[in-house]
Design a protein around this motif. Structure first.
Motif, PDB file in Angstrom:
ATOM      1  N   LEU A   1      31.378  30.380  30.159  1.00 54.40           N
ATOM      2  CA  LEU A   1      32.238  30.144  30.989  1.00 54.40           C
ATOM      3  C   LEU A   1      32.423  31.634  31.896  1.00 54.40           C
ATOM      4  CD1 LEU A   1      34.854  28.365  31.965  1.00 54.40           C
ATOM      5  CD2 LEU A   1      36.170  29.740  30.578  1.00 54.40           C
ATOM      6  N   SER A   2      32.505  31.711  33.048  1.00 59.25           N
ATOM      7  CA  SER A   2      32.775  32.745  33.906  1.00 59.25           C
ATOM      8  C   SER A   2      33.992  33.434  33.627  1.00 59.25           C
ATOM      9  CB  SER A   2      32.884  32.479  35.293  1.00 59.25           C
ATOM     10  OG  SER A   2      33.692  31.988  35.841  1.00 59.25           O
ATOM     11  N   MET A   3      34.086  34.957  33.655  1.00 60.66           N
ATOM     12  CA  MET A   3      35.166  35.537  33.473  1.00 60.66           C
ATOM     13  C   MET A   3      36.160  35.208  34.284  1.00 60.66           C
ATOM     14  SD  MET A   3      35.063  37.446  30.703  1.00 60.66           S
ATOM     15  CE  MET A   3      36.543  38.662  31.237  1.00 60.66           C
ATOM     16  N   ARG A   4      35.885  34.644  35.371  1.00 62.17           N
ATOM     17  CA  ARG A   4      36.896  34.481  36.465  1.00 62.17           C
ATOM     18  C   ARG A   4      37.683  33.273  36.123  1.00 62.17           C
ATOM     19  NH1 ARG A   4      37.738  35.792  41.808  1.00 62.17           N
ATOM     20  NH2 ARG A   4      35.712  36.793  41.685  1.00 62.17           N
ATOM     21  N   SER A   5      36.842  32.394  35.531  1.00 67.92           N
ATOM     22  CA  SER A   5      37.585  31.165  35.105  1.00 67.92           C
ATOM     23  C   SER A   5      38.198  31.506  33.948  1.00 67.92           C
ATOM     24  CB  SER A   5      36.446  30.020  34.594  1.00 67.92           C
ATOM     25  OG  SER A   5      35.628  29.448  35.909  1.00 67.92           O
ATOM     26  N   LEU A   6      37.980  32.109  32.960  1.00 62.43           N
ATOM     27  CA  LEU A   6      38.630  32.505  31.663  1.00 62.43           C
ATOM     28  C   LEU A   6      40.035  33.108  32.147  1.00 62.43           C
ATOM     29  CD1 LEU A   6      38.983  32.692  28.682  1.00 62.43           C
ATOM     30  CD2 LEU A   6      38.199  34.983  28.805  1.00 62.43           C
ATOM     31  N   LEU A   7      40.125  33.957  33.209  1.00 65.51           N
ATOM     32  CA  LEU A   7      41.227  34.574  33.521  1.00 65.51           C
ATOM     33  C   LEU A   7      41.922  33.841  34.578  1.00 65.51           C
ATOM     34  CD1 LEU A   7      39.631  38.378  33.445  1.00 65.51           C
ATOM     35  CD2 LEU A   7      41.009  37.095  31.583  1.00 65.51           C
ATOM     36  N   ALA A   8      41.853  32.707  34.982  1.00 66.61           N
ATOM     37  CA  ALA A   8      42.235  32.129  36.324  1.00 66.61           C
ATOM     38  C   ALA A   8      43.584  32.122  36.402  1.00 66.61           C
ATOM     39  CB  ALA A   8      41.658  30.840  36.237  1.00 66.61           C
ATOM     40  N   THR A   9      44.369  32.141  35.322  1.00 67.13           N
ATOM     41  CA  THR A   9      45.951  32.203  35.327  1.00 67.13           C
ATOM     42  C   THR A   9      46.539  33.498  34.991  1.00 67.13           C
ATOM     43  OG1 THR A   9      46.292  31.371  33.046  1.00 67.13           O
ATOM     44  CG2 THR A   9      46.079  29.693  34.748  1.00 67.13           C
ATOM     45  N   VAL A  10      45.908  34.384  34.763  1.00 69.41           N
ATOM     46  CA  VAL A  10      46.232  35.939  34.566  1.00 69.41           C
ATOM     47  C   VAL A  10      46.533  36.506  35.535  1.00 69.41           C
ATOM     48  CG1 VAL A  10      45.804  38.255  33.543  1.00 69.41           C
ATOM     49  CG2 VAL A  10      44.992  35.969  32.313  1.00 69.41           C
ATOM     50  N   ARG A  11      47.977  36.919  35.762  1.00 71.84           N
ATOM     51  CA  ARG A  11      48.336  37.888  36.863  1.00 71.84           C
ATOM     52  C   ARG A  11      48.208  39.233  36.886  1.00 71.84           C
ATOM     53  NH1 ARG A  11      53.309  40.319  38.129  1.00 71.84           N
ATOM     54  NH2 ARG A  11      53.716  40.455  40.302  1.00 71.84           N
ATOM     55  N   SER A  12      47.242  39.568  37.644  1.00 73.54           N
ATOM     56  CA  SER A  12      46.780  40.882  37.680  1.00 73.54           C
ATOM     57  C   SER A  12      46.934  41.768  38.900  1.00 73.54           C
ATOM     58  CB  SER A  12      45.359  40.913  37.234  1.00 73.54           C
ATOM     59  OG  SER A  12      44.348  40.511  38.235  1.00 73.54           O
ATOM     60  N   ARG A  13      46.692  42.919  38.793  1.00 72.15           N
ATOM     61  CA  ARG A  13      46.810  43.961  40.251  1.00 72.15           C
ATOM     62  C   ARG A  13      45.346  44.676  40.082  1.00 72.15           C
ATOM     63  NH1 ARG A  13      49.344  48.867  40.121  1.00 72.15           N
ATOM     64  NH2 ARG A  13      50.569  49.267  38.354  1.00 72.15           N
ATOM     65  N   PRO A  14      44.770  44.953  41.285  1.00 77.61           N
ATOM     66  CA  PRO A  14      43.759  46.229  41.036  1.00 77.61           C
ATOM     67  C   PRO A  14      44.418  47.245  41.066  1.00 77.61           C
ATOM     68  CG  PRO A  14      44.286  45.287  43.444  1.00 77.61           C
ATOM     69  CD  PRO A  14      45.188  44.549  42.467  1.00 77.61           C
ATOM     70  N   VAL A  15      43.380  48.241  40.171  1.00 74.83           N
ATOM     71  CA  VAL A  15      43.807  49.712  40.167  1.00 74.83           C
ATOM     72  C   VAL A  15      42.479  50.455  40.483  1.00 74.83           C
ATOM     73  CG1 VAL A  15      44.229  51.549  38.434  1.00 74.83           C
ATOM     74  CG2 VAL A  15      45.320  49.561  38.043  1.00 74.83           C
ATOM     75  N   PRO A  16      42.477  50.984  41.722  1.00 69.15           N
ATOM     76  CA  PRO A  16      41.341  51.741  42.506  1.00 69.15           C
ATOM     77  C   PRO A  16      40.940  52.910  41.348  1.00 69.15           C
ATOM     78  CG  PRO A  16      43.049  51.204  44.159  1.00 69.15           C
ATOM     79  CD  PRO A  16      43.700  50.957  42.910  1.00 69.15           C
ATOM     80  N   VAL A  17      39.924  53.114  41.048  1.00 70.25           N
ATOM     81  CA  VAL A  17      39.522  54.179  40.063  1.00 70.25           C
ATOM     82  C   VAL A  17      38.405  54.965  40.657  1.00 70.25           C
ATOM     83  CG1 VAL A  17      40.034  52.865  37.845  1.00 70.25           C
ATOM     84  CG2 VAL A  17      37.918  52.637  38.725  1.00 70.25           C
ATOM     85  N   PRO A  18      38.058  56.381  40.295  1.00 69.58           N
ATOM     86  CA  PRO A  18      37.014  57.022  40.818  1.00 69.58           C
ATOM     87  C   PRO A  18      35.681  56.592  40.587  1.00 69.58           C
ATOM     88  CG  PRO A  18      38.368  58.415  39.584  1.00 69.58           C
ATOM     89  CD  PRO A  18      38.894  56.854  39.338  1.00 69.58           C
ATOM     90  N   ARG A  19      35.001  56.547  41.846  1.00 71.11           N
ATOM     91  CA  ARG A  19      33.714  55.810  41.855  1.00 71.11           C
ATOM     92  C   ARG A  19      32.915  56.171  40.863  1.00 71.11           C
ATOM     93  NH1 ARG A  19      29.418  55.901  46.881  1.00 71.11           N
ATOM     94  NH2 ARG A  19      28.022  54.535  46.046  1.00 71.11           N
ATOM     95  N   GLY A  20      32.328  55.146  40.170  1.00 69.55           N
ATOM     96  CA  GLY A  20      31.397  55.423  38.742  1.00 69.55           C
ATOM     97  C   GLY A  20      31.972  55.709  37.427  1.00 69.55           C
ATOM     98  N   THR A  21      33.321  55.288  37.347  1.00 65.72           N
ATOM     99  CA  THR A  21      33.951  55.295  36.089  1.00 65.72           C
ATOM    100  C   THR A  21      33.791  54.271  35.286  1.00 65.72           C
ATOM    101  OG1 THR A  21      36.112  54.827  37.214  1.00 65.72           O
ATOM    102  CG2 THR A  21      35.611  57.169  36.641  1.00 65.72           C
TER     103      THR A  21
END
Length: 202
Positions: free
Chosen positions: A164-184
């Motif tokens: 299964l894709s991670m996107r499908s596994l997490l389909a109902t998880v409410r999340s928000r993006p956290v920008p992080v320094p490039r390369g971390t």
């Protein structure tokens, strides 16, 4: 004195085929004399429990920071979603409110994790997914355990998480993006990646 950070467990994915590395396990690659798995477990030293999804590394398992337990997805090599399901199941009962899900081959995890934990301390309403160079990284994330459990439960109620894709596994998880320094969140998919990150190349 600073306030303690949010209580969390960790699931470390370390059981892929490493096909673009000729089958050489990523977990055992060396950076500054330490295996990538050792560095990952050390970066997770604040975790209440660590579960590594992958084979037990010969000779070093007992010395890994955090004394992780080891499980395998069933069948092996069924993909990262199946590995997350296996690792998360191993944390039951008594899971922490948060669960870090990371790959074993991100050398800069020690820089990344505090950023996610700091966000979790200020906003407990959503899971947190690192965004590096404009890309969401679901294997560099801090999930609310209750939401992850619900999403996994919904998937397993319909069948299996195998391939299964991670996107499908997490389909109902409410999340928000956290920008992080490039390369971390950069990891080792190829030998060119390894060289760029300073990882020893056989």
């Amino acid at each position: 004195m600073s306030e303690p950070g949010p209580r969390f467990d960790a699931v470390v994915l370390a059981g892929g085929r490493s096909s673009r590395l000729g089958g050489v396990p990523k977990a055992g690659l060396l950076l500054d004399g330490e295996t990538l798995l050792h560095r990952t477990c050390a970066a997770l030293d604040q975790a209440a429990r660590i579960v590594v999804v992958g084979p037990v590394p010969a000779g070093i398992a007992a010395s890994l920071p955090g004394t992780p337990s080891f499980v395998r997805e069933e069948p092996p090599f069924a993909g990262p979603a199946a590995a997350v399901v296996a690792g998360f199941a191993a944390l039951d009962p008594g899971r922490s409110p948060w669960c870090a899900v990371v790959a074993c081959d991100m050398p800069r995890l020690k820089e990344l994790l505090p950023l996610l934990l700091a966000e979790a301390s200020t906003d407990k309403r959503a899971s947190l997914v690192a965004v590096d160079d404009g890309r969401d990284q679901p294997l560099a994330a801090l999930y609310r355990s209750a939401d992850l459990a619900a999403s996994i439960g919904a998937v397993l109620a319909r069948g299996s998480a195998d391939n299964l894709s991670m996107r499908s596994l997490l389909a109902t998880v409410r999340s928000r993006p956290v920008p992080v320094p490039r390369g971390t969140t950069y990891d080792v998919d190829t030998w060119n990646d390894a060289r760029a990150l300073g990882v020893d190349v056989p």
